[in-house]
Design an enzyme around this catalytic site. Structure first.
Site, PDB file in Angstrom:
ATOM      1  N   HIS A  19     -13.956   3.045   0.982  1.00 10.07           N
ATOM      2  CA  HIS A  19     -14.525   3.756   2.136  1.00 10.07           C
ATOM      3  C   HIS A  19     -15.324   2.822   3.044  1.00 10.07           C
ATOM      4  O   HIS A  19     -15.302   2.967   4.262  1.00 10.07           O
ATOM      5  CB  HIS A  19     -15.402   4.925   1.666  1.00 10.07           C
ATOM      6  CG  HIS A  19     -14.609   6.028   1.011  1.00 10.07           C
ATOM      7  ND1 HIS A  19     -15.166   6.986   0.213  1.00 10.07           N
ATOM      8  CD2 HIS A  19     -13.281   6.301   1.039  1.00 10.07           C
ATOM      9  CE1 HIS A  19     -14.221   7.806  -0.220  1.00 10.07           C
ATOM     10  NE2 HIS A  19     -13.072   7.413   0.263  1.00 10.07           N
ATOM     11  N   HIS A  42      -2.846  10.126   1.831  1.00  4.81           N
ATOM     12  CA  HIS A  42      -3.242  10.835   0.597  1.00  4.81           C
ATOM     13  C   HIS A  42      -4.706  11.230   0.756  1.00  4.81           C
ATOM     14  O   HIS A  42      -5.607  10.487   0.355  1.00  4.81           O
ATOM     15  CB  HIS A  42      -3.047   9.936  -0.629  1.00  4.81           C
ATOM     16  CG  HIS A  42      -1.620   9.561  -0.879  1.00  4.81           C
ATOM     17  ND1 HIS A  42      -0.928   8.688  -0.087  1.00  4.81           N
ATOM     18  CD2 HIS A  42      -0.744   9.976  -1.845  1.00  4.81           C
ATOM     19  CE1 HIS A  42       0.311   8.567  -0.545  1.00  4.81           C
ATOM     20  NE2 HIS A  42       0.440   9.341  -1.616  1.00  4.81           N
ATOM     21  N   SER A 103     -12.176  10.158   2.301  1.00  5.35           N
ATOM     22  CA  SER A 103     -11.705   9.331   3.420  1.00  5.35           C
ATOM     23  C   SER A 103     -11.349  10.118   4.696  1.00  5.35           C
ATOM     24  O   SER A 103     -11.718   9.671   5.793  1.00  5.35           O
ATOM     25  CB  SER A 103     -10.531   8.462   2.969  1.00  5.35           C
ATOM     26  OG  SER A 103      -9.515   9.245   2.391  1.00  5.35           O
ATOM     27  N   GLU A 121      -1.921  15.893   2.301  1.00  6.78           N
ATOM     28  CA  GLU A 121      -2.397  16.214   0.950  1.00  6.78           C
ATOM     29  C   GLU A 121      -1.466  17.278   0.386  1.00  6.78           C
ATOM     30  O   GLU A 121      -1.230  18.302   1.016  1.00  6.78           O
ATOM     31  CB  GLU A 121      -3.842  16.717   0.964  1.00  6.78           C
ATOM     32  CG  GLU A 121      -4.362  17.208  -0.384  1.00  6.78           C
ATOM     33  CD  GLU A 121      -4.185  16.203  -1.544  1.00  6.78           C
ATOM     34  OE1 GLU A 121      -4.603  15.049  -1.406  1.00  6.78           O
ATOM     35  OE2 GLU A 121      -3.594  16.597  -2.584  1.00  6.78           O
ATOM     36  N   GLY A 148       2.926  12.397   1.871  1.00  8.89           N
ATOM     37  CA  GLY A 148       2.446  11.361   2.788  1.00  8.89           C
ATOM     38  C   GLY A 148       3.324  10.117   2.800  1.00  8.89           C
ATOM     39  O   GLY A 148       3.455   9.456   3.829  1.00  8.89           O
ATOM     40  N   ASP A 168      -3.671   5.722  -0.007  1.00  9.20           N
ATOM     41  CA  ASP A 168      -4.529   5.744  -1.198  1.00  9.20           C
ATOM     42  C   ASP A 168      -3.943   6.709  -2.229  1.00  9.20           C
ATOM     43  O   ASP A 168      -4.517   7.754  -2.529  1.00  9.20           O
ATOM     44  CB  ASP A 168      -5.935   6.204  -0.742  1.00  9.20           C
ATOM     45  CG  ASP A 168      -6.914   6.283  -1.901  1.00  9.20           C
ATOM     46  OD1 ASP A 168      -6.719   5.576  -2.904  1.00  9.20           O
ATOM     47  OD2 ASP A 168      -7.885   7.062  -1.771  1.00  9.20           O
TER      48      ASP A 168
HETATM   49  C1  LIG Z   1      -6.831   8.979  -4.655  1.00  9.42           C
HETATM   50  S1  LIG Z   1      -6.703  10.588  -4.060  1.00  9.42           S
HETATM   51  C2  LIG Z   1      -7.139  10.451  -2.379  1.00  9.42           C
HETATM   52  C3  LIG Z   1      -8.596  10.187  -2.124  1.00  9.42           C
HETATM   53  C4  LIG Z   1      -8.964  10.051  -0.674  1.00  9.42           C
HETATM   54  N1  LIG Z   1      -8.076   9.141   0.028  1.00  9.42           N
HETATM   55  C5  LIG Z   1     -10.388   9.567  -0.532  1.00  9.42           C
HETATM   56  O1  LIG Z   1     -10.602   8.347  -0.529  1.00  9.42           O
HETATM   57  O2  LIG Z   1     -11.300  10.385  -0.410  1.00  9.42           O
HETATM   58  C6  LIG Z   1      -4.986  10.834  -3.931  1.00  9.42           C
HETATM   59  C7  LIG Z   1      -4.585  12.208  -3.436  1.00  9.42           C
HETATM   60  O3  LIG Z   1      -3.204  12.194  -3.097  1.00  9.42           O
HETATM   61  C8  LIG Z   1      -2.635  13.461  -3.423  1.00  9.42           C
HETATM   62  N2  LIG Z   1      -1.180  13.222  -3.509  1.00  9.42           N
HETATM   63  C9  LIG Z   1      -0.441  12.827  -4.578  1.00  9.42           C
HETATM   64  N3  LIG Z   1       0.816  12.569  -4.195  1.00  9.42           N
HETATM   65  C10 LIG Z   1       0.877  12.786  -2.854  1.00  9.42           C
HETATM   66  C11 LIG Z   1       1.895  12.631  -1.870  1.00  9.42           C
HETATM   67  N4  LIG Z   1       3.119  12.209  -2.187  1.00  9.42           N
HETATM   68  N5  LIG Z   1       1.587  12.925  -0.575  1.00  9.42           N
HETATM   69  C12 LIG Z   1       0.347  13.349  -0.232  1.00  9.42           C
HETATM   70  N6  LIG Z   1      -0.663  13.494  -1.116  1.00  9.42           N
HETATM   71  C13 LIG Z   1      -0.397  13.210  -2.405  1.00  9.42           C
HETATM   72  C14 LIG Z   1      -3.334  13.848  -4.693  1.00  9.42           C
HETATM   73  O4  LIG Z   1      -3.281  15.255  -4.861  1.00  9.42           O
HETATM   74  C15 LIG Z   1      -4.743  13.322  -4.461  1.00  9.42           C
HETATM   75  O5  LIG Z   1      -5.575  14.326  -3.917  1.00  9.42           O
END
Ligand SMILES: C[S@@+](CC[C@H](N)C(=O)[O-])C[C@H]1O[C@@H](n2cnc3c(N)ncnc32)[C@H](O)[C@@H]1O
Length: 318
Positions: A19, A42, A103, A121, A148, A168
């Protein structure tokens, strides 16, 4: 699929470095007046309460953001001070850390009127939460409850011709490593001048080094590789040891700022003598430059001496 909830990990050492670097990239890109297209492939839920059952379960924030929250801003590098300032701006009155922004919320909060954010998401619980958390930004911040990795290409190149993309993934399934590379490869072929930030975990998996190597070989002008490790693997060889951040087309000044921030973060968030950092810039023309900073040894010693004084902050898990 969907066992991963970011709430378990919110505010940990990985969130701190990711972040802080993300916000730093954003503010450097905003030094030019042109509109910016922001994409979070993500997004997670957008905000996490330290009081929720999921977050309390592992309380990872206590060895990450929790260590920095109460510190004086003039005692920390500017990149971290800026990150804490943005978080405090989104936080309620309470001085106790109660809510941690993710994020997409951090980026939305820092958008100018001409900027726009799209966050993906897929989680059936987290997607509606993120939608709710982004509502106050109106049409300038949109949620897509879809994949994503696959959805990124359709947004590129952006009309604004200036963009910042955070990728991410949760790496919940092994195929995420390959998908991240394929998605980034496609994205950079459509929009080679965009700034991309890819987070990759430091875990004992073959896929990690392969993804880092291949992402650093993508044909863009410059790539910055940040390696930030807080601890060794657990006795079972498992567990998150730290973060790789690959920044493609890093904004001017980011590398210099990281040279100040990463060693400082190692002293604050390092958990054992394996804590350390490395910063490496690669340009398109010519080979990779030697590491601009590799103070793994030096910082480890600083950290080890702190631990040997019996710091009560040494956790059993990262
Ligand atoms: C590491 S977390 C994201 C944290 C966020 N970027 C942050 O820093 O606050 C990853 C997220 O991606 C979601 N996710 C998993 N596969 C995905 C995909 N193919 N496309 C979009 N989101 C996805 C998960 O449900 C999870 O909430």
């Amino acid at each position: 699929m969907f066992a991963y909830r970011h709430a378990f990990h919110a505010g940990n050492h990985a969130d701190v470095i990711k972040h802080a670097v993300l916000l730093d990239c954003l503010s450097r890109l905003q030094s030019k007046p042109g509109a910016l297209t922001l994409i979070d492939t993500h997004g997670g839920a957008g905000a996490y309460s330290t009081d929720s059952g999921l977050t309390r379960n592992k309380a990872e924030y206590k060895t990450g953001l929790g260590r920095l929250w109460g510190m004086r801003l003039d005692k920390m590098p500017e990149m971290i001070a800026n990150y804490i300032r943005v978080l405090r701006g989104l936080h309620g009155e309470s001085t106790t850390l109660s809510t941690m922004a993710g994020s997409p919320l951090l980026m939305a909060q820092q958008m100018r009127p001409q900027d726009h954010l799209t966050a993906f998401e897929m989680h059936p619980t987290d997607a509606p939460l993120l939608k709710q958390n982004l509502e106050r930004f109106g049409r300038r911040a949109q949620l897509r409850a879809s994949d994503g990795f696959a959805g990124l290409r359709a947004l590129l190149p952006p009309v604004s011709r200036r963009g910042l993309v955070l990728m991410d993934p949760s790496y919940e399934i092994r195929t995420d490593y390959g998908k991240a590379l394929a998605s980034l490869r496609e994205a950079t072929s459509r929009f080679s001048t965009g700034c991309y930030v890819l987070w990759v975990p430091i875990v004992a998996r073959l896929e990690v080094e392969r993804l880092v190597r291949q992402a650093l070989a993508l044909p863009v002008e410059e790539r910055l590789h940040l390696r930030f490790q807080v601890r060794r693997a657990g006795a079972d060889g498992l567990g998150l040891m730290g973060s790789h951040l690959i920044v493609l087309n890093p904004p001017y000044g980011l590398q210099r700022a990281c040279e100040e921030v990463l060693p400082w973060l190692v002293t604050q968030l390092g958990q054992d003598e394996s804590a350390g950092c490395e910063i490496r810039l690669q340009e398109k023309k010519g080979g990779p430059k030697p590491p601009s900073l590799n103070n793994h040894q030096r910082v480890s010693r600083v950290d080890a001496s702190r631990l040997s004084r019996g710091s009560s902050r040494v956790p059993s898990r990262g």
